[in-house]
Design a protein around this motif. Sequence first.
Motif, PDB file in Angstrom:
ATOM      1  N   TYR A 147     -60.170  48.175 -58.181  1.00  0.00           N
ATOM      2  CA  TYR A 147     -58.837  48.152 -58.794  1.00  0.00           C
ATOM      3  C   TYR A 147     -57.757  48.374 -57.735  1.00  0.00           C
ATOM      4  O   TYR A 147     -56.762  47.643 -57.694  1.00  0.00           O
ATOM      5  N   LEU A 148     -57.945  49.385 -56.880  1.00  0.00           N
ATOM      6  CA  LEU A 148     -56.952  49.683 -55.853  1.00  0.00           C
ATOM      7  C   LEU A 148     -56.824  48.533 -54.865  1.00  0.00           C
ATOM      8  O   LEU A 148     -55.710  48.190 -54.437  1.00  0.00           O
ATOM      9  N   GLU A 149     -57.939  47.928 -54.486  1.00  0.00           N
ATOM     10  CA  GLU A 149     -57.907  46.802 -53.562  1.00  0.00           C
ATOM     11  C   GLU A 149     -57.109  45.642 -54.141  1.00  0.00           C
ATOM     12  O   GLU A 149     -56.294  45.018 -53.453  1.00  0.00           O
ATOM     13  N   LYS A 150     -57.350  45.333 -55.420  1.00  0.00           N
ATOM     14  CA  LYS A 150     -56.639  44.232 -56.066  1.00  0.00           C
ATOM     15  C   LYS A 150     -55.143  44.532 -56.181  1.00  0.00           C
ATOM     16  O   LYS A 150     -54.301  43.652 -55.939  1.00  0.00           O
ATOM     17  N   ARG A 151     -54.793  45.755 -56.548  1.00  0.00           N
ATOM     18  CA  ARG A 151     -53.379  46.108 -56.703  1.00  0.00           C
ATOM     19  C   ARG A 151     -52.674  46.104 -55.343  1.00  0.00           C
ATOM     20  O   ARG A 151     -51.521  45.674 -55.236  1.00  0.00           O
ATOM     21  N   CYS A 152     -53.357  46.569 -54.287  1.00  0.00           N
ATOM     22  CA  CYS A 152     -52.765  46.571 -52.948  1.00  0.00           C
ATOM     23  C   CYS A 152     -52.555  45.145 -52.455  1.00  0.00           C
ATOM     24  O   CYS A 152     -51.522  44.828 -51.851  1.00  0.00           O
ATOM     25  N   THR A 153     -53.523  44.279 -52.713  1.00  0.00           N
ATOM     26  CA  THR A 153     -53.388  42.876 -52.319  1.00  0.00           C
ATOM     27  C   THR A 153     -52.188  42.257 -53.013  1.00  0.00           C
ATOM     28  O   THR A 153     -51.383  41.539 -52.394  1.00  0.00           O
ATOM     29  N   ALA A 154     -52.055  42.533 -54.309  1.00  0.00           N
ATOM     30  CA  ALA A 154     -50.930  41.976 -55.076  1.00  0.00           C
ATOM     31  C   ALA A 154     -49.593  42.518 -54.586  1.00  0.00           C
ATOM     32  O   ALA A 154     -48.592  41.796 -54.556  1.00  0.00           O
ATOM     33  N   ALA A 155     -49.576  43.790 -54.189  1.00  0.00           N
ATOM     34  CA  ALA A 155     -48.328  44.419 -53.747  1.00  0.00           C
ATOM     35  C   ALA A 155     -48.004  44.091 -52.294  1.00  0.00           C
ATOM     36  O   ALA A 155     -46.874  44.298 -51.844  1.00  0.00           O
ATOM     37  N   GLY A 156     -48.992  43.579 -51.546  1.00  0.00           N
ATOM     38  CA  GLY A 156     -48.777  43.299 -50.134  1.00  0.00           C
ATOM     39  C   GLY A 156     -48.590  44.564 -49.329  1.00  0.00           C
ATOM     40  O   GLY A 156     -47.898  44.588 -48.306  1.00  0.00           O
ATOM     41  N   ARG A 183     -60.189  62.319 -55.347  1.00  0.00           N
ATOM     42  CA  ARG A 183     -60.284  63.414 -54.385  1.00  0.00           C
ATOM     43  C   ARG A 183     -61.535  63.257 -53.519  1.00  0.00           C
ATOM     44  O   ARG A 183     -61.510  63.512 -52.306  1.00  0.00           O
ATOM     45  N   THR A 184     -62.633  62.825 -54.138  1.00  0.00           N
ATOM     46  CA  THR A 184     -63.861  62.573 -53.377  1.00  0.00           C
ATOM     47  C   THR A 184     -63.649  61.425 -52.394  1.00  0.00           C
ATOM     48  O   THR A 184     -64.099  61.490 -51.235  1.00  0.00           O
ATOM     49  N   MET A 185     -62.972  60.383 -52.839  1.00  0.00           N
ATOM     50  CA  MET A 185     -62.681  59.245 -51.963  1.00  0.00           C
ATOM     51  C   MET A 185     -61.769  59.662 -50.815  1.00  0.00           C
ATOM     52  O   MET A 185     -61.895  59.156 -49.695  1.00  0.00           O
ATOM     53  N   GLU A 186     -60.866  60.611 -51.070  1.00  0.00           N
ATOM     54  CA  GLU A 186     -59.996  61.105 -50.002  1.00  0.00           C
ATOM     55  C   GLU A 186     -60.815  61.883 -48.976  1.00  0.00           C
ATOM     56  O   GLU A 186     -60.604  61.753 -47.761  1.00  0.00           O
ATOM     57  N   GLU A 187     -61.767  62.673 -49.440  1.00  0.00           N
ATOM     58  CA  GLU A 187     -62.636  63.418 -48.528  1.00  0.00           C
ATOM     59  C   GLU A 187     -63.456  62.481 -47.646  1.00  0.00           C
ATOM     60  O   GLU A 187     -63.778  62.803 -46.494  1.00  0.00           O
ATOM     61  N   LYS A 188     -63.780  61.298 -48.190  1.00  0.00           N
ATOM     62  CA  LYS A 188     -64.556  60.300 -47.439  1.00  0.00           C
ATOM     63  C   LYS A 188     -63.662  59.395 -46.593  1.00  0.00           C
ATOM     64  O   LYS A 188     -64.128  58.406 -46.024  1.00  0.00           O
ATOM     65  N   LYS A 189     -62.359  59.726 -46.521  1.00  0.00           N
ATOM     66  CA  LYS A 189     -61.382  58.968 -45.740  1.00  0.00           C
ATOM     67  C   LYS A 189     -61.216  57.537 -46.244  1.00  0.00           C
ATOM     68  O   LYS A 189     -60.900  56.620 -45.481  1.00  0.00           O
ATOM     69  N   MET A 190     -61.417  57.327 -47.543  1.00  0.00           N
ATOM     70  CA  MET A 190     -61.230  56.000 -48.133  1.00  0.00           C
ATOM     71  C   MET A 190     -59.801  55.802 -48.621  1.00  0.00           C
ATOM     72  O   MET A 190     -59.277  54.687 -48.619  1.00  0.00           O
ATOM     73  N   VAL A 191     -59.165  56.907 -49.046  1.00  0.00           N
ATOM     74  CA  VAL A 191     -57.782  56.864 -49.520  1.00  0.00           C
ATOM     75  C   VAL A 191     -57.037  58.095 -49.022  1.00  0.00           C
ATOM     76  O   VAL A 191     -57.650  59.083 -48.595  1.00  0.00           O
ATOM     77  N   ARG A 192     -55.721  58.018 -49.083  1.00  0.00           N
ATOM     78  CA  ARG A 192     -54.874  59.182 -48.829  1.00  0.00           C
ATOM     79  C   ARG A 192     -53.994  59.362 -50.057  1.00  0.00           C
ATOM     80  O   ARG A 192     -53.275  58.446 -50.453  1.00  0.00           O
ATOM     81  N   LEU A 193     -54.060  60.537 -50.667  1.00  0.00           N
ATOM     82  CA  LEU A 193     -53.343  60.796 -51.903  1.00  0.00           C
ATOM     83  C   LEU A 193     -52.011  61.480 -51.628  1.00  0.00           C
ATOM     84  O   LEU A 193     -51.932  62.403 -50.812  1.00  0.00           O
ATOM     85  N   GLY A 194     -50.964  61.009 -52.317  1.00  0.00           N
ATOM     86  CA  GLY A 194     -49.654  61.640 -52.241  1.00  0.00           C
ATOM     87  C   GLY A 194     -49.158  61.919 -53.645  1.00  0.00           C
ATOM     88  O   GLY A 194     -49.895  61.790 -54.625  1.00  0.00           O
ATOM     89  N   ARG A 195     -47.910  62.301 -53.757  1.00  0.00           N
ATOM     90  CA  ARG A 195     -47.330  62.549 -55.073  1.00  0.00           C
ATOM     91  C   ARG A 195     -47.037  61.203 -55.730  1.00  0.00           C
ATOM     92  O   ARG A 195     -46.148  60.465 -55.312  1.00  0.00           O
ATOM     93  N   ASN A 196     -47.809  60.887 -56.754  1.00  0.00           N
ATOM     94  CA  ASN A 196     -47.697  59.600 -57.452  1.00  0.00           C
ATOM     95  C   ASN A 196     -47.851  58.404 -56.506  1.00  0.00           C
ATOM     96  O   ASN A 196     -47.258  57.350 -56.712  1.00  0.00           O
ATOM     97  N   SER A 197     -48.650  58.580 -55.460  1.00  0.00           N
ATOM     98  CA  SER A 197     -48.914  57.480 -54.536  1.00  0.00           C
ATOM     99  C   SER A 197     -50.344  57.568 -54.027  1.00  0.00           C
ATOM    100  O   SER A 197     -50.923  58.666 -53.928  1.00  0.00           O
ATOM    101  N   ILE A 198     -50.901  56.411 -53.704  1.00  0.00           N
ATOM    102  CA  ILE A 198     -52.249  56.342 -53.143  1.00  0.00           C
ATOM    103  C   ILE A 198     -52.227  55.334 -52.017  1.00  0.00           C
ATOM    104  O   ILE A 198     -51.794  54.177 -52.210  1.00  0.00           O
ATOM    105  N   GLU A 199     -52.686  55.725 -50.845  1.00  0.00           N
ATOM    106  CA  GLU A 199     -52.794  54.813 -49.717  1.00  0.00           C
ATOM    107  C   GLU A 199     -54.260  54.450 -49.527  1.00  0.00           C
ATOM    108  O   GLU A 199     -55.128  55.330 -49.428  1.00  0.00           O
ATOM    109  N   LEU A 200     -54.540  53.169 -49.508  1.00  0.00           N
ATOM    110  CA  LEU A 200     -55.901  52.695 -49.293  1.00  0.00           C
ATOM    111  C   LEU A 200     -56.140  52.582 -47.804  1.00  0.00           C
ATOM    112  O   LEU A 200     -55.425  51.872 -47.095  1.00  0.00           O
ATOM    113  N   LEU A 201     -57.130  53.295 -47.295  1.00  0.00           N
ATOM    114  CA  LEU A 201     -57.420  53.326 -45.869  1.00  0.00           C
ATOM    115  C   LEU A 201     -58.512  52.314 -45.505  1.00  0.00           C
ATOM    116  O   LEU A 201     -59.345  51.952 -46.346  1.00  0.00           O
ATOM    117  N   ASN A 202     -58.463  51.829 -44.286  1.00  0.00           N
ATOM    118  CA  ASN A 202     -59.478  50.890 -43.766  1.00  0.00           C
ATOM    119  C   ASN A 202     -59.592  49.657 -44.629  1.00  0.00           C
ATOM    120  O   ASN A 202     -60.684  49.259 -45.016  1.00  0.00           O
TER     121      ASN A 202
END
Length: 202
Positions: A147-156, A183-202
């Motif tokens: 889901y995050l990958e698809k939304r990030c692709t759409a958002a550019g 939170r588990t994905m953040e621990e695995k360095k897959m995402v970075r969580l912010g306030r109402n934001s998510i950064e997809l890493l790698n």
Amino acid sequence: MSNLLFTDPRLQEEIKNNTRTKLISKDTTFLLPGDHIVFIPIVLKGVLRIVREDEEGREVFLYHLYPSETCAMAINCCQAGKKSMVKAIAEDDTELLLVPVKMIEDWFKYPEWRMFINNTYSTRFEELIRVIDLVSFSNLDQQILHYLEKRCTAAGSSTLTITHQQIADELHTHREAVSRLLRTMEEKKMVRLGRNSIELLN
């Protein structure tokens, strides 16, 4: 767009004489379940997110529509005389070409239009099969990542302004489960969580 998508001058003239364009602001809902469909939208610029909504308002993400693409669900409802079964939301400021329902069948005399509609059905069918496979056979963490990958692709962008509740609503699950897995994905360095934001890493 029509000059890029279709080369038949007769079809280009039909499009010029029978369609109109519409601008949709970011995060605006263009189509709702139950709406009467009088046009099919072809995306000129921007992105539409297509979701399925049940009677209780719970949503499941289906696919995105990018420039030069249209919605197979809308075409099917038009041809069957049914009301809309999906919701369409602008991911960004989006420009649509609106093709009147009556022209869908009329333009089948043009090979390019017929191929365009057939390819639309084929592409959307494959995407829906992937969604079904993902929901049926994948763990929730894989669904969230997809889901995050698809939304990030759409958002550019690799960063989304989105809440955990919004993700839970579209994946038809509980916010607590989404938050825990993020939170588990953040621990695995897959995402970075912010306030109402998510950064997809790698």
